[in-house]
Design a protein around this motif. Sequence first.
Motif, short mmCIF file in Angstrom:
data_model
loop_
_atom_site.label_atom_id
_atom_site.label_comp_id
_atom_site.label_asym_id
_atom_site.label_seq_id
_atom_site.Cartn_x
_atom_site.Cartn_y
_atom_site.Cartn_z
N ASP A 226 0.85 -1.19 0.00
CA ASP A 226 0.00 0.00 0.00
C ASP A 226 0.88 1.24 0.00
O ASP A 226 0.69 2.17 0.77
CB ASP A 226 -0.93 -0.01 1.22
N THR A 227 1.84 1.27 -0.90
CA THR A 227 2.83 2.34 -0.93
C THR A 227 2.18 3.71 -1.11
O THR A 227 2.64 4.70 -0.53
CB THR A 227 3.84 2.11 -2.08
N PHE A 228 1.11 3.79 -1.91
CA PHE A 228 0.56 5.08 -2.30
C PHE A 228 -0.77 5.39 -1.60
O PHE A 228 -1.58 6.16 -2.10
CB PHE A 228 0.40 5.12 -3.82
N GLY A 229 -0.98 4.76 -0.44
CA GLY A 229 -2.20 4.98 0.31
C GLY A 229 -2.10 6.18 1.25
O GLY A 229 -1.27 7.07 1.07
N GLU A 230 -2.93 6.17 2.28
CA GLU A 230 -2.99 7.30 3.20
C GLU A 230 -1.69 7.47 3.99
O GLU A 230 -1.40 8.56 4.48
CB GLU A 230 -4.17 7.13 4.16
N GLY A 231 -0.91 6.39 4.14
CA GLY A 231 0.33 6.48 4.88
C GLY A 231 1.52 6.97 4.07
O GLY A 231 2.65 6.98 4.57
N PHE A 232 1.28 7.38 2.83
CA PHE A 232 2.37 7.87 1.98
C PHE A 232 3.06 9.07 2.61
O PHE A 232 2.41 10.02 3.04
CB PHE A 232 1.82 8.24 0.60
N ASP A 233 4.39 9.01 2.67
CA ASP A 233 5.16 10.06 3.35
C ASP A 233 6.51 10.19 2.66
O ASP A 233 7.31 9.25 2.66
CB ASP A 233 5.33 9.68 4.82
N THR A 234 6.78 11.35 2.09
CA THR A 234 8.04 11.55 1.37
C THR A 234 9.24 11.50 2.31
O THR A 234 10.35 11.16 1.89
CB THR A 234 8.04 12.89 0.62
N GLU A 235 9.03 11.81 3.59
CA GLU A 235 10.14 11.73 4.54
C GLU A 235 10.57 10.28 4.73
O GLU A 235 11.76 9.99 4.91
CB GLU A 235 9.73 12.35 5.88
N ILE A 236 9.62 9.36 4.71
CA ILE A 236 9.95 7.93 4.80
C ILE A 236 10.75 7.52 3.57
O ILE A 236 11.74 6.78 3.67
CB ILE A 236 8.68 7.09 4.93
N LEU A 237 10.35 8.01 2.41
CA LEU A 237 11.08 7.68 1.18
C LEU A 237 12.50 8.23 1.25
O LEU A 237 13.45 7.54 0.85
CB LEU A 237 10.34 8.26 -0.04
N LYS A 270 -3.18 9.47 -6.63
CA LYS A 270 -2.32 8.29 -6.64
C LYS A 270 -1.18 8.48 -7.64
O LYS A 270 -0.02 8.16 -7.37
CB LYS A 270 -3.13 7.05 -7.01
N LEU A 271 -1.52 9.00 -8.81
CA LEU A 271 -0.51 9.22 -9.83
C LEU A 271 0.51 10.25 -9.36
O LEU A 271 1.71 10.12 -9.63
CB LEU A 271 -1.18 9.68 -11.13
N LYS A 272 0.04 11.25 -8.64
CA LYS A 272 0.97 12.26 -8.10
C LYS A 272 1.94 11.63 -7.11
O LYS A 272 3.14 11.94 -7.12
CB LYS A 272 0.17 13.38 -7.43
N LYS A 273 1.44 10.74 -6.26
CA LYS A 273 2.32 10.06 -5.29
C LYS A 273 3.33 9.18 -6.00
O LYS A 273 4.49 9.08 -5.57
CB LYS A 273 1.48 9.24 -4.32
N LEU A 274 2.91 8.53 -7.07
CA LEU A 274 3.84 7.71 -7.85
C LEU A 274 4.94 8.57 -8.45
O LEU A 274 6.13 8.21 -8.41
CB LEU A 274 3.07 6.96 -8.94
N GLU A 275 4.56 9.72 -8.98
CA GLU A 275 5.55 10.63 -9.55
C GLU A 275 6.49 11.18 -8.46
O GLU A 275 7.69 11.32 -8.68
CB GLU A 275 4.85 11.77 -10.27
N GLN A 276 5.94 11.46 -7.29
CA GLN A 276 6.78 11.93 -6.18
C GLN A 276 7.79 10.87 -5.77
O GLN A 276 8.93 11.19 -5.39
CB GLN A 276 5.90 12.30 -4.99
N THR A 277 7.39 9.61 -5.85
CA THR A 277 8.31 8.52 -5.52
C THR A 277 9.48 8.51 -6.50
O THR A 277 10.65 8.34 -6.08
CB THR A 277 7.57 7.17 -5.57
N ALA A 281 13.46 9.13 -5.76
CA ALA A 281 14.47 8.18 -6.24
C ALA A 281 15.56 8.90 -7.01
O ALA A 281 16.76 8.57 -6.89
CB ALA A 281 13.80 7.12 -7.11
N ALA A 282 15.16 9.87 -7.82
CA ALA A 282 16.15 10.61 -8.61
C ALA A 282 17.15 11.34 -7.72
O ALA A 282 18.34 11.45 -8.05
CB ALA A 282 15.44 11.61 -9.52
N LYS A 319 6.78 8.65 -18.71
CA LYS A 319 7.77 8.10 -19.64
C LYS A 319 9.01 8.97 -19.81
O LYS A 319 10.06 8.48 -20.24
CB LYS A 319 7.13 7.84 -20.99
N ASN A 320 8.91 10.24 -19.47
CA ASN A 320 10.06 11.13 -19.62
C ASN A 320 10.76 11.44 -18.29
O ASN A 320 11.63 12.31 -18.23
CB ASN A 320 9.63 12.44 -20.29
N HIS A 321 10.36 10.71 -17.24
CA HIS A 321 10.98 10.99 -15.94
C HIS A 321 12.41 10.45 -15.91
O HIS A 321 12.67 9.32 -16.31
CB HIS A 321 10.16 10.33 -14.82
#
Length: 507
Positions: A226-237, A270-277, A281-282, A319-321
């Motif tokens: 549940d990576t992109f659920g309510e517990g999504f946190d960029t600090e954890i990433l 959800k798509l925004k959280k995926l892009e933030q991930t 990573a970058a 695709k261009n990330h």
Amino acid sequence: MNKHLLRTALIVSYMVIIAVIIGGISSLFSYLNTGADRASILHTEIQKINQYIPTVVWGSLQNEGRPMDAQTLSRLENNYLDAWYIKQRAYQSNSTEGIEDYYTENARKNLYETVAYNKAAGITIEATTLEHHPEIDFFSEDGQLIVLTDTDVVEYKRMYINNVFVLETKEVSTYKVLFLLEDGFWRIRHMIRENTKPYIEKQSTKLVNDIPTKGINYYPQATPWDTFGEGFDTEILHKDFNILQDAGLQSIRIFVPYEDFGKANIHAEKLKKLEQTLDMAAQYDLKVMITLFDFYGAYSVLDWTLNRRHAHTIVSQLKNHPALYGWDIKNEPNLDFESRGKQNVVAWLDMMTSFVKSIDPQHPVTIGWSNAESAIILKDQVDVVSFHFYENIDTLEEVYASLQKEIPQKSIVLSEFGMSSYKGLWNPFGNSETAQEAYHKKAQTIFAKNKIPFMSWTLYDFAEIPTEVVGKLPWRKNNQKRFGFIDDTGNKKPAFQYISTNSKDSK
């Protein structure tokens, strides 16, 4: 006193009766003045739910007769695609339900006859269209008739006789279609098919050499699956990706759950959280393999247009990330062979592989097979071959060499491997953390010797495992909890020093 009570009771009764009568008349009046709600009379309710959304590219609207306006065109497209969906569903179920809503009386006759013949002969047809390129030829001045030509209609069909598969075709055709406006809806009066020819899928592959060689499958410890659920946190990433970078890893493999992301209608958040991930990573020089269609397992031909819309939204957005490494179409789809049918699963994978490549021709596409035996399936369609390995580590070198011999021109990635350190009530003879350490030490020796790109399973031990992942059986759940290099209290296990061939920290 009795007279007053009686008079009061009569007045109240009279008022209640009058209110009921007025309410009834009001409801009747409202009903008579309300037009028929098509969604309420349709059995399919496809006006409310997207069930058939192939790619539609309209040609010129400089037609003869009445000028075409945007509102009419939108209504025409919706009714046209709904008619296709109803026809496909009729041939699959041999039921005529819904046909009268999208075809005129004359057009229904041929459909009814076909359905009756197929039913008597035990024939069922699973079919869909994937692309349409319509152009308006004529729109009558009175706004009651439209003629269009739909070119390069890509069709997929699968035929069964008495539930036995007999035929599969991919074709491209042109259709001439005449519509009449009836009850405010465009119904098909005539549909003529012409210029049919086999559809040749473009199966181009790219030679991929510069792939990250050291990676890991990643879920946050508190929110596995549940990576992109309510517990999504960029600090954890940030914290986790820093650990991975310091350990010498170069890539992560993450998972996009199909239904959770909205199926055909992707949830923007959800798509925004995926892009933030990917953004995170970058920052840590990690490349990302995105695994699509997690927890999807239907493979129905009538789902294909919905699946394509889902993939198109995600792939075109990312695709261009700069952090993107590639696309894994589906995790362990061969596990669905028995329940869904191998032919159904492979056909879906073939279609989706080509589709993702058509959107993003730059990044490699793979399929995450659960074992090496299945990895040769669609080997000519994928850019990178990937497989999972949870067998005896002593046999890995031989298995990998065999795959290299079978597929000499493709890079081969071990995209999942690992050992659980669970040893307890539900598995008293399981492996200890010391055994897990020895396993990963040997694995890294094999990887270094044979130059095998790898992605281990997984960074963390987990306190809870969703039932959807391994079922309810406690010995399976508890075993799945202990594959990590870091335990559920945050301490690095002995195996951590072998998370990569050049880990910096094993504390």
